[in-house]
Design an enzyme around this catalytic site. Sequence first.
Site, PDB file in Angstrom:
ATOM      1  N   ASP A  21      -5.373 -17.952 -36.499  1.00 40.98           N
ATOM      2  CA  ASP A  21      -6.424 -16.977 -36.810  1.00 40.98           C
ATOM      3  C   ASP A  21      -7.460 -17.645 -37.700  1.00 40.98           C
ATOM      4  OD1 ASP A  21      -7.967 -14.814 -37.587  1.00 40.98           O
ATOM      5  OD2 ASP A  21      -6.473 -14.058 -39.006  1.00 40.98           O
ATOM      6  N   ASN A  23     -10.448 -16.088 -38.670  1.00 40.43           N
ATOM      7  CA  ASN A  23     -11.328 -15.178 -39.404  1.00 40.43           C
ATOM      8  C   ASN A  23     -10.594 -14.129 -40.246  1.00 40.43           C
ATOM      9  OD1 ASN A  23     -10.337 -13.491 -37.436  1.00 40.43           O
ATOM     10  ND2 ASN A  23     -12.308 -13.106 -36.441  1.00 40.43           N
ATOM     11  N   ASP A  25      -8.407 -11.742 -39.492  1.00 43.47           N
ATOM     12  CA  ASP A  25      -8.105 -10.393 -38.997  1.00 43.47           C
ATOM     13  C   ASP A  25      -6.664 -10.248 -38.507  1.00 43.47           C
ATOM     14  OD1 ASP A  25      -8.142 -11.779 -36.619  1.00 43.47           O
ATOM     15  OD2 ASP A  25      -9.669 -10.532 -35.641  1.00 43.47           O
ATOM     16  N   ASP A  29      -7.352 -16.740 -32.412  1.00 39.75           N
ATOM     17  CA  ASP A  29      -8.618 -16.684 -31.682  1.00 39.75           C
ATOM     18  C   ASP A  29      -9.017 -18.065 -31.164  1.00 39.75           C
ATOM     19  OD1 ASP A  29      -9.707 -17.936 -34.052  1.00 39.75           O
ATOM     20  OD2 ASP A  29      -9.790 -15.943 -34.957  1.00 39.75           O
ATOM     21  N   GLU A 256       3.303 -18.624 -10.923  1.00 35.63           N
ATOM     22  CA  GLU A 256       4.474 -17.902 -11.388  1.00 35.63           C
ATOM     23  C   GLU A 256       5.071 -17.261 -10.131  1.00 35.63           C
ATOM     24  OE1 GLU A 256       5.772 -14.570 -14.705  1.00 35.63           O
ATOM     25  OE2 GLU A 256       4.005 -14.192 -13.473  1.00 35.63           O
ATOM     26  N   HIS A 328       5.855 -17.387 -22.892  1.00 34.33           N
ATOM     27  CA  HIS A 328       5.533 -16.126 -23.570  1.00 34.33           C
ATOM     28  C   HIS A 328       6.368 -14.949 -23.076  1.00 34.33           C
ATOM     29  CE1 HIS A 328       3.420 -15.926 -19.799  1.00 34.33           C
ATOM     30  NE2 HIS A 328       3.230 -14.641 -19.967  1.00 34.33           N
ATOM     31  N   ASP A 329       7.054 -15.117 -21.936  1.00 35.51           N
ATOM     32  CA  ASP A 329       7.853 -14.034 -21.354  1.00 35.51           C
ATOM     33  C   ASP A 329       9.351 -14.207 -21.594  1.00 35.51           C
ATOM     34  OD1 ASP A 329       5.988 -12.296 -20.303  1.00 35.51           O
ATOM     35  OD2 ASP A 329       5.819 -13.358 -18.398  1.00 35.51           O
TER      36      ASP A 329
END
Length: 554
Positions: A21, A23, A25, A29, A256, A328-329
Amino acid sequence: MIKKWWHDKTAYQIYPKSFLDSNGDGIGDLRGIIRKLDYLKDLGVDILWLSPIYVSPFADQGYDIADYYNIDPRFGTMEDMEELIKKAKEREMDIVMDLVVNHCSDEHKWFQLACADPEGEYGKYFYIREKKDGKSPTNWRSYFGNSVWSDIPGTNKQYLHSFHKKQPDLNWENPAVREEIYKNINWWLDKGLGGFRIDAIINIKKALPFESYQPDREDGLCSIQEMLSHANGVGEFLSEMRDRCFKPHDAFTVGEVFDEKPEELEDFIGENGYFSSKFDFNETVFGKSELGWYDAREITPEDYKHCCFDAQRHVGTSGFLSNIIENHDEPRGVSHYIPAGECTMEAKKMLGGLNFMLRGIPFLYQGQEIGMENTVFSSIDEVDDIATLDQYKTALEAGYTPEEALGIVSRYSRDNARTPMQWEATANAGFTEGTPWLKVNPNYKDINVADQISRDDSVFMFYKRLIQLRKDPRWKETIVYGTLEPVLEGEKNIMAYYRKGPKTLLIIGNFQKDAQEAILPCVPKSVLINNGPEVCLDQNKITLKGWQFLVLEI
């Protein structure tokens, strides 16, 4: 085999929301990724795959796209994306994006127009059907549980969604839909994108006409995968997409791909395949149950070995697999494949080495290079992932207590891989100066990049050496194009295989904490990689220490 630019590359998956990150938040990003390009270059990776960064309501973490032509403001701007592509190319790295075209978001303008006029032009962009006697058109269960059919308010109609109800399936049978998709693909490739990871692509072809199948649970529904087993002709769509988009740009594409028929392998990743490569999911799907995670069978070292070798035998030299231990899965690979309580630094290196040296394209997932592990959930309220929440409910319905259900889903939750990247031992692991969108794994003070890049014996340095070996001109031809031949398959908890090309390498790992002896097929010439301090070798008799991994020249 015609040699392609991507054959000798090492890929790295970035989950942008959790990478860095810039910034404050709490959300990673594009500028955070730009900041870390030199880190990734130092590691040695060549292809960076970004999970979705398009405009999205994030019902499924960005895999529900509301605008294929714009960057979600949470991640930055199109100017940021163009700068990332440019600066990556300056470092001889290519950016790969997710291509999510089985479905879009229910907030996409196409679906909004379809709901306003289901009989009109955009109604044909989706699968919209009438209810009969108040019942859904079929009894298929979505990947996230419950029916694949949801109501269009104010009508007697329903729309099909293979995944979340906010992810309506696009109707690939409609040529106008395909034209819109190809237009978007080429728009991104013209920007300088290196290619795409193609999401859930087998699902684009449905078995027509729609019909119900035998229920497989007490809910009266059946898995949507039953329908897919009856679907034929997906190749017509995929070959058209290849010829209209990927071939003209010489793009790298990795599918995939689940549930393809065995005889279709050459069509998918052969010389003129639909894709450059496809992921090997043999290991990740092992032990899964139609009933749910509570009924899953844990994978053993022997299971892992046989899953890898079965996949390699199936492909042979027909094409290239993309090899993973996590993404990620999935949960973190070291927590999934290494027996509980034995997740040591040596074991992490062994698992990484055995996977990395397989024939195919090695894919690392962010944090894998430092051995990031599954996180700890103290309550289901800490879980963000919709699949985990569905499986928690399934376990409760099967009779498990809330504590037992939490333990079950904690092992398999996708949130394990989505916790913020652990850069430093400072607050929030150096990921953000704000409040992270998902809780940082509590072990970040012990497992982080800052510590590992300064230690020669770290997991990071081990992966760096593996990548350097793959690029080394002396071994490159063998590692990239050489055949794979399993050896010592009968030795329990030993995984070993040859890579044969201009040279011959023997890759061997002791997949347990206790030392064991083995008789090698021949006497090694030299040791190229070793995750331990020494090699106990007497001619061709070797004593492997617990979790020892070796790459030997034969």
